[in-house]
Design an enzyme around this catalytic site. Structure first.
Site, PDB file in Angstrom:
ATOM      1  N   ASP A 446      -7.331   8.860   7.467  1.00  0.00           N
ATOM      2  CA  ASP A 446      -8.006   8.393   7.152  1.00  0.00           C
ATOM      3  C   ASP A 446      -9.535   8.129   6.875  1.00  0.00           C
ATOM      4  O   ASP A 446     -10.355   9.573   6.992  1.00  0.00           O
ATOM      5  CB  ASP A 446      -8.052   7.659   9.311  1.00  0.00           C
ATOM      6  CG  ASP A 446      -8.545   6.414   8.059  1.00  0.00           C
ATOM      7  OD1 ASP A 446      -7.672   5.227   9.300  1.00  0.00           O
ATOM      8  OD2 ASP A 446      -9.623   5.383   8.301  1.00  0.00           O
ATOM      9  N   ASN A 493       0.605   3.867   4.801  1.00  0.00           N
ATOM     10  CA  ASN A 493       0.142   1.763   5.671  1.00  0.00           C
ATOM     11  C   ASN A 493      -1.486   1.725   4.610  1.00  0.00           C
ATOM     12  O   ASN A 493      -1.345   0.501   5.429  1.00  0.00           O
ATOM     13  CB  ASN A 493       0.309   2.540   6.838  1.00  0.00           C
ATOM     14  CG  ASN A 493      -0.656   1.652   7.847  1.00  0.00           C
ATOM     15  OD1 ASN A 493      -0.100   0.347   8.219  1.00  0.00           O
ATOM     16  ND2 ASN A 493      -1.702   2.060   8.110  1.00  0.00           N
ATOM     17  N   TYR A 560      -5.355  -9.404  -2.787  1.00  0.00           N
ATOM     18  CA  TYR A 560      -4.496  -8.527  -2.340  1.00  0.00           C
ATOM     19  C   TYR A 560      -2.566  -8.899  -2.510  1.00  0.00           C
ATOM     20  O   TYR A 560      -2.103  -7.838  -2.485  1.00  0.00           O
ATOM     21  CB  TYR A 560      -4.988  -8.992  -0.892  1.00  0.00           C
ATOM     22  CG  TYR A 560      -4.845  -8.633   0.162  1.00  0.00           C
ATOM     23  CD1 TYR A 560      -4.278  -7.169   0.758  1.00  0.00           C
ATOM     24  CD2 TYR A 560      -3.106  -9.320   0.756  1.00  0.00           C
ATOM     25  CE1 TYR A 560      -3.337  -6.699   1.697  1.00  0.00           C
ATOM     26  CE2 TYR A 560      -1.545  -9.225   1.594  1.00  0.00           C
ATOM     27  CZ  TYR A 560      -2.439  -7.304   2.443  1.00  0.00           C
ATOM     28  OH  TYR A 560      -1.659  -6.904   3.329  1.00  0.00           O
ATOM     29  N   LYS A 564      -0.062  -5.774  -3.952  1.00  0.00           N
ATOM     30  CA  LYS A 564       0.715  -5.534  -2.813  1.00  0.00           C
ATOM     31  C   LYS A 564       2.290  -5.829  -3.507  1.00  0.00           C
ATOM     32  O   LYS A 564       3.194  -4.693  -3.113  1.00  0.00           O
ATOM     33  CB  LYS A 564       1.459  -6.208  -1.565  1.00  0.00           C
ATOM     34  CG  LYS A 564      -0.302  -5.795  -0.703  1.00  0.00           C
ATOM     35  CD  LYS A 564       0.226  -4.729   0.162  1.00  0.00           C
ATOM     36  CE  LYS A 564      -0.746  -4.023   1.047  1.00  0.00           C
ATOM     37  NZ  LYS A 564      -0.008  -2.720   2.186  1.00  0.00           N
TER      38      LYS A 564
END
Ligand code: ZN
Length: 663
Positions: A446, A493, A560, A564
């Site tokens: 992260d 993720n 976005y 995706k």
């Protein structure tokens, strides 16, 4: 701390607060456990004899002895099993007692039914006529006993202050021998026993006296090592440089090890100066192949480490050892897996193998201490472990095998490694939790520094990493693979969802930024991890966290939704290309997961107002009227890596409570 001397950790103020014998027993047991040169991972045991009144009013003497499964460093009063002393003394006078009968007698003569099974050395403790008894496998004593003329040296050091016991396997036979020798040889001067190739006992009427005597006995061994120029072990340690870890070599070694073990194994690299210096010695083939420093290490480390990278050769040699030794055993034995637990390689240094990070770390600790013991014994003229048949007896002893199997059923992902991105919050954090609970070792990335502190489990490594920075990503993967030996599963993720922008005002910068996190970084991770995933024992698995927006985009989310959608297409092509490498890739398309960082209470309220709904109604704005949580997504991600999805690749599964536009 000056490691050239053993420190006596007794503190009068701390001890003064303890008034009963059992509390003092706990206290000095912990003092012993704190010194890793005395006691390591469940090794050693202690006891105290206390007179008590039974529920029916009889006075009886109870031996409180360390229970199995407890560690001296952290033991508490309930970790001591209370056993009726007189019965133990009667047992010690028997001619024979089988292991099964011994454990049965110990368990059925406890005064607390819920207590742990007493140590297998309980009878030995019972036969020593002193109130407090301490037993360790002290490195310094073992360094001296494990030499050709070990017994002579021990007698020279201790004279008649100790009773010397030749090696006998722990359990009933050892207890009987110790009792016999003690009766015959102990005098008023006797303060301990040295068990050749095993360890040391001390005893006394108070906790302090017994502890002080242990420290005294071990200090004399250490002083002897100093006097014989055997304390300083290896000068090269200061100058050797750990080389850069070759993660492909590590993961290939891990693949071969898992194949030999018949199950996935973690392979942890410990390339420190001391282990690298040791692994580059010319005499390695002699000094490492003699055997473990003390027999009970064998259940963790196997009898000898593997030298170099030929696992098949090790496996064949182990099978030959088993066949030779089991042919002489009184009962039929079944062979354990033939995979090494310790590998020593001149470039990789020390590597340890286990089903979990904790197990691998315990093995590494034991071997680091073994290195010191070997090198010191070498300076005394040559390290000499017990012959293979004695080690085999302990390795295949039913009671030792029971210790290992006690850990219960094996979790689904034991020995496997998952890399999770965006792991500090929301879905990523929930995935970390889920995969750890299922036994996986987790490499968590992260951009938020909090990632390094998210978990304390030995099955976890958190690495701060901006996945859009290529060098940071490469370094993070190297660090993760050095820790656990490979990567079997990916959970892609990490992603960003910027504020709403219509196309006519969408800047190149915003577009590129969204693409770089949500798409480009994932391509790079997949590309770099492909050789690792290919080597996964159960086949590689990739879970892509997609989005409802692919099937049902919304206005204002062009970057976005496009990122995706492209990621979804990348996943489909990967499913086609990587099936030949036995790598499966499946996607989850969640919607409206509100317990993530993006959804603050304010944003939630404004969106709910926009639809003239309450927050509760807004959260369940789907066909099934259910709320979707990060945990739901994590559970599906884990399932996609497990057996249920073992025949599925290229799947796209919505997790949105049902959406008319998607359906
Ligand atoms: Zn022992």
């Amino acid at each position: 701390m000056d490691s050239s001397k053993i420190s006596n950790r007794w503190n009068d103020d701390d001890a003064a607060k303890l008034t009963d014998d059992l509390s003092l027993r706990v206290y000095t047991s912990r003092l012993l456990g704190q010194d890793k040169t005395l006691v390591l991972h469940g090794g050693g045991n202690t006891s105290v004899k206390i007179e008590e009144t039974s529920i029916t009013g009889e006075r009886e003497e109870i031996l409180y002895v360390k229970g199995s499964g407890w560690d001296l460093e952290t033991i508490e009063a309930p970790g001591f099993s209370p056993v009726r002393l007189q019965h133990l003394i009667k047992l010690a006078n028997l001619e024979q007692l089988s292991d099964i009968d011994m454990v049965n007698e110990l368990r059925t003569h406890m005064t607390r039914a819920s207590a742990p099974t007493p140590s297998v050395e309980a009878i030995l403790h019972a036969t020593i006529p002193h109130k407090f008894v301490d037993h360790t496998h002290a490195n310094d004593v073992v360094s001296i006993t494990n030499t050709k003329d070990g017994e002579t040296r021990i007698r020279e050091i201790y004279g008649d202050d100790v009773v010397v016991i030749p090696y006998v396997m722990p359990g009933f036979d050892l207890a009987r021998l110790c009792a016999e020798r003690f009766r015959a040889e102990a005098t008023d001067k006797t303060i301990g026993m040295i068990l050749l190739n095993h360890g040391v006992f001390s005893f006394g009427e108070t906790a302090k006296l017994s502890y002080d005597r242990m420290i005294d006995l071990v200090s004399r061994a250490r002083a002897y090592l100093h006097q014989h120029n055997a304390w300083q072990v290896d000068d090269k340690r200061e100058t050797v440089n750990a080389t850069k870890t070759d993660i492909n070599a590590l993961s290939e070694l891990r693949r071969m090890a898992s194949t030999v073990a018949g199950a996935p194994m973690l392979l942890c690299s410990h390339a420190e100066n001391a282990t690298i210096a040791f692994s580059q010695r010319d005499d390695l083939a002699t000094i490492t192949q003699s055997g473990p420093a003390t027999p009970d290490h064998v259940i963790r480390t196997k009898r000898v480490p593997q030298l170099g990278r030929d696992i098949n050769q090790y496996s064949a040699a182990y099978t030959a050892y088993f066949n030779e030794q089991s042919a002489q055993a009184s009962k039929a034995k079944s062979i354990l897996d033939t995979c090494p637990r310790v590998i020593i390689d001149p470039e990789l240094g020390l590597c340890t193998l286990g089903k979990s990070g904790r197990e691998s770390d315990i093995i590494a600790d034991i071997y680091r201490h073994t290195i010191d013991i070997i090198l010191r014994a070498e300076k005394l003229g040559g390290y000499q472990a017990l012959p293979a048949n004695d080690i085999f007896d302990v390795e295949y002893w039913s009671l030792e095998q029971a210790k290992l199997q006690k850990s219960g059923s094996v979790p689904a992902f034991a020995g496997e490694v998952v890399l999770i991105t965006g792991a500090a919050s929301g879905i990523g954090k929930a995935c970390v939790e889920k995969f750890i609970n299922k036994g996986a070792a987790v490499i968590a990335l992260d951009i938020n520094d909090a990632i390094t502190e998210l978990h304390t489990s030995a099955n976890y490594i958190g690495i701060t990493c901006d996945i859009t920075a290529a060098e940071q990503l490469t370094a993070a993967i190297e660090k993760g693979v050095s820790r656990f030996g490979g990567i079997d599963m990916l959970v892609l993720n990490a992603g960003i969802f910027p504020a709403s922008k219509r196309i006519e005002v969408l800047s190149d910068e915003l577009w590129s930024m969204v693409m770089s996190v949500n798409l480009d970084a994932n391509l790079r991770i997949m590309r770099q991890c492909h050789p690792l995933l290919k080597r996964a024992y159960k086949g590689g698995r990739v879970v892509v966290i997609g989005s409802k927006n692919i099937a049902a985009p919304g206005p204002g989310a062009a970057a976005y939704s496009a990122s995706k959608a492209a990621l979804g297409q990348l996943a489909r092509v990967a499913a086609l290309e990587w099936s030949a490498d036995n790598i499966r890739i499946n996607s989850i398309h969640p919607d409206a997961v509100f317990d993530t960082a993006i959804w603050s209470d304010e944003v939630l309220e404004s969106r709910a107002n926009h639809y003239s709904m309450s927050i509760e109604e807004y959260k369940k704005k789907n066909l099934l009227k259910v709320e979707i949580n990060s945990d739901d997504v994590a559970a599906l991600a884990a399932e996609m890596c497990d057996a249920l999805f073992s025949k599925t690749t290229g799947a796209n599964i919505p997790l949105d409570g049902g959406n008319e536009r998607v359906i």
